[in-house]
Design an enzyme around this catalytic site. Structure first.
Site, PDB file in Angstrom:
ATOM      1  CE  LYS A  97      -4.246  -1.679   2.182  1.00  0.00           C
ATOM      2  NZ  LYS A  97      -5.099  -1.601   3.369  1.00  0.00           N
ATOM      3  CE  LYS A 103      -5.891  -8.671  -1.756  1.00  0.00           C
ATOM      4  NZ  LYS A 103      -5.807  -7.984  -0.468  1.00  0.00           N
ATOM      5  CE  LYS A 124     -12.908  -4.185   0.873  1.00  0.00           C
ATOM      6  NZ  LYS A 124     -13.087  -3.672   2.204  1.00  0.00           N
TER       7      LYS A 124
HETATM    8  P1  TYM Z   1     -10.737  -6.024   4.008  1.00  0.00           P
HETATM    9  O1  TYM Z   1     -11.788  -4.996   4.212  1.00  0.00           O
HETATM   10  O2  TYM Z   1      -9.655  -5.767   3.036  1.00  0.00           O
HETATM   11  O3  TYM Z   1     -11.373  -7.400   3.607  1.00  0.00           O
HETATM   12  C1  TYM Z   1     -12.420  -7.964   4.363  1.00  0.00           C
HETATM   13  C2  TYM Z   1     -12.297  -9.470   4.382  1.00  0.00           C
HETATM   14  O4  TYM Z   1     -12.329  -9.986   3.051  1.00  0.00           O
HETATM   15  C3  TYM Z   1     -11.227 -10.850   2.854  1.00  0.00           C
HETATM   16  N1  TYM Z   1     -10.787 -10.725   1.455  1.00  0.00           N
HETATM   17  C4  TYM Z   1     -10.662 -11.746   0.602  1.00  0.00           C
HETATM   18  N2  TYM Z   1     -10.886 -13.062   0.757  1.00  0.00           N
HETATM   19  C5  TYM Z   1     -10.683 -13.867  -0.323  1.00  0.00           C
HETATM   20  N3  TYM Z   1     -10.278 -13.397  -1.530  1.00  0.00           N
HETATM   21  C6  TYM Z   1     -10.048 -12.073  -1.726  1.00  0.00           C
HETATM   22  N4  TYM Z   1      -9.662 -11.619  -2.908  1.00  0.00           N
HETATM   23  C7  TYM Z   1     -10.242 -11.192  -0.627  1.00  0.00           C
HETATM   24  N5  TYM Z   1     -10.101  -9.839  -0.468  1.00  0.00           N
HETATM   25  C8  TYM Z   1     -10.438  -9.592   0.810  1.00  0.00           C
HETATM   26  C9  TYM Z   1     -10.159 -10.357   3.809  1.00  0.00           C
HETATM   27  O5  TYM Z   1      -9.219 -11.370   4.097  1.00  0.00           O
HETATM   28  C10 TYM Z   1     -10.989  -9.971   5.007  1.00  0.00           C
HETATM   29  O6  TYM Z   1     -11.249 -11.094   5.811  1.00  0.00           O
HETATM   30  N6  TYM Z   1      -7.681  -5.528   7.909  1.00  0.00           N
HETATM   31  C11 TYM Z   1      -8.941  -6.089   7.498  1.00  0.00           C
HETATM   32  C12 TYM Z   1     -10.128  -5.605   8.303  1.00  0.00           C
HETATM   33  C13 TYM Z   1     -10.021  -5.751   9.777  1.00  0.00           C
HETATM   34  C14 TYM Z   1     -10.144  -6.960  10.511  1.00  0.00           C
HETATM   35  C15 TYM Z   1     -10.045  -6.589  11.883  1.00  0.00           C
HETATM   36  C16 TYM Z   1     -10.336  -8.293  10.152  1.00  0.00           C
HETATM   37  C17 TYM Z   1      -9.849  -4.748  10.673  1.00  0.00           C
HETATM   38  N7  TYM Z   1      -9.874  -5.234  11.946  1.00  0.00           N
HETATM   39  C18 TYM Z   1     -10.109  -7.538  12.906  1.00  0.00           C
HETATM   40  C19 TYM Z   1     -10.387  -9.252  11.182  1.00  0.00           C
HETATM   41  C20 TYM Z   1     -10.286  -8.860  12.534  1.00  0.00           C
HETATM   42  C21 TYM Z   1      -9.172  -5.710   6.043  1.00  0.00           C
HETATM   43  O7  TYM Z   1      -8.654  -4.760   5.547  1.00  0.00           O
HETATM   44  O8  TYM Z   1     -10.098  -6.436   5.430  1.00  0.00           O
END
Ligand code: TYM
Length: 330
Positions: free
Chosen positions: A112, A193, A196
């Site tokens: 990032k 991957k 978003k």
């Molecule tokens: P974020 O918002 O990027 O993504 C949310 C969830 O979606 C999963 N994910 C995917 N799984 C499979 N294939 C993909 N291409 C894909 N893209 C995203 C992510 O693994 C995630 O589970 N840091 C985290 C948010 C967060 C969090 C937490 C998660 C903040 N605090 C505490 C767990 C516990 C994030 O940016 O997710």
């Protein structure tokens, strides 16, 4: 005591089938086996600039999508991270026990940061705030996609370091990946991957994309120079399409092989599109109903925050006591 599950999604960009298959859909399946807390992490989203109006509406959109996907608000708590001040407070306390070297190793930070002209300190601290989200509730299980594994290892390292410095305080959280769908790849570029933030049509299927668009995106997906599915030699594009189908359908490996071996890529794509549409259409219908009643949504978010605040505050108080930080006496 019932074990606790906690996870979160950032309210930035459009939720896509990667988020659903890697996280949200899995939460729906396991929520009733645990005490469940699902967060909309707006404090994480602002580690890169968000337009205020968009962020405000995204938080509600994600909350409505949680409900539409099947998160049961009578059982699970849906919490906007910033509504519970203890998240930010614990994050600071944990920052003070986290060596910078640990954060410098985070691959998501490196990726990032490389994409930004100026890198905010928040982006660097991001995984500490994530550790705080989890440790605040003494969560036992964190269901996420594969890309969050390194952040979760860090959360455990931080917990361990705190426990060894100040005495046993935090529960060690375990990572829970879905069996299939832990890493959904971009449809246009199956070696990266699905994300978003990657803009442009062709990359991702958003949960709110209309059926025609879903079909178009999947029919255009990158495959390889073969013409029919061969489970021994397939490239990442075909593998990704099969994964998407399997994650949505819950079919076994044997069922997948029996059905898809030798199938032409055009037909494979058609079936993946039909399966995806059949799973997303009911979510989209429920989403429309839920967003028609904004007061209902607000009440869910208010109840969620109110329900978890006592646990969160108790953890912060305990952490402060352990560290020798001032706490008001009753
Ligand atoms: P974020 O918002 O990027 O993504 C949310 C969830 O979606 C999963 N994910 C995917 N799984 C499979 N294939 C993909 N291409 C894909 N893209 C995203 C992510 O693994 C995630 O589970 N840091 C985290 C948010 C967060 C969090 C937490 C998660 C903040 N605090 C505490 C767990 C516990 C994030 O940016 O997710």
């Amino acid at each position: 005591m019932t074990p606790r599950v906690l996870s979160g999604i950032q309210p930035s960009g459009n939720l896509h089938i990667g988020n659903y298959l890697g996280a949200l859909g899995n939460w729906v399946k396991i929520q009733h086996d645990y005490e469940s807390i699902f967060c909309i992490v707006d404090l994480h989203a602002i580690t890169v600039y968000q337009k205020p109006e968009e962020l405000r509406s995204k938080v509600r959109e994600i909350a409505a999508l949680f409900l539409a996907a099947g998160i049961d608000p009578r059982h699970s708590r849906i919490v906007v991270q910033s509504a519970v001040a203890a998240h930010a407070e614990l994050a600071w306390l944990l920052t003070c026990v986290t060596p910078m070297g640990w954060l410098e190793r985070m691959t998501q930070f490196k990726a990032k940061a490389a994409a930004q002209e100026s890198v905010g300190d928040g982006l660097f601290q991001y995984p500490v705030l994530m550790a705080a989200d989890i440790l605040l509730y003494q969560a036992n299980i964190v269901p996420v996609g594969e890309d969050q594994m390194q952040h979760l290892e860090l959360a455990r390292d931080i917990a361990q370091r705190f426990n060894s410095l100040y005495g046993d305080t935090f529960t060690m959280p375990a990572t829970r990946l879905p069996l299939v769908g832990a890493r959904v790849m971009g449809l246009d570029e199956p070696t990266t991957k699905m994300s978003k933030s990657a803009s442009g049509t062709g990359h991702a299927v958003a949960l709110l994309d209309p059926p025609e668009r879903i079909k178009k995106t999947i029919m255009r997906a990158t495959t390889d120079s073969g013409s029919g599915v061969d489970f021994e030699t397939m490239g990442p594009g075909v593998q990704n399409l099969l994964n998407i189908f399997q994650a949505f359908s819950d079919w076994t490996n044997d069922q997948m092989k029996a059905h898809f071996s030798g199938m032409r890529y055009g037909d494979l794509k058609k079936q993946v599109a039909e399966m995806t549409i059949s799973k997303l259409e009911p979510i989209q219908k429920r989403y429309a109903d839920i967003t028609a009643d904004p007061a209902y949504l607000e009440s869910i978010l208010k109840d969620g925050a109110n329900a978890v605040r006592p646990t969160a505050d108790a953890t912060v108080r305990l952490v402060k006591e352990r560290m020798g930080i001032y706490t008001e006496t009753a």
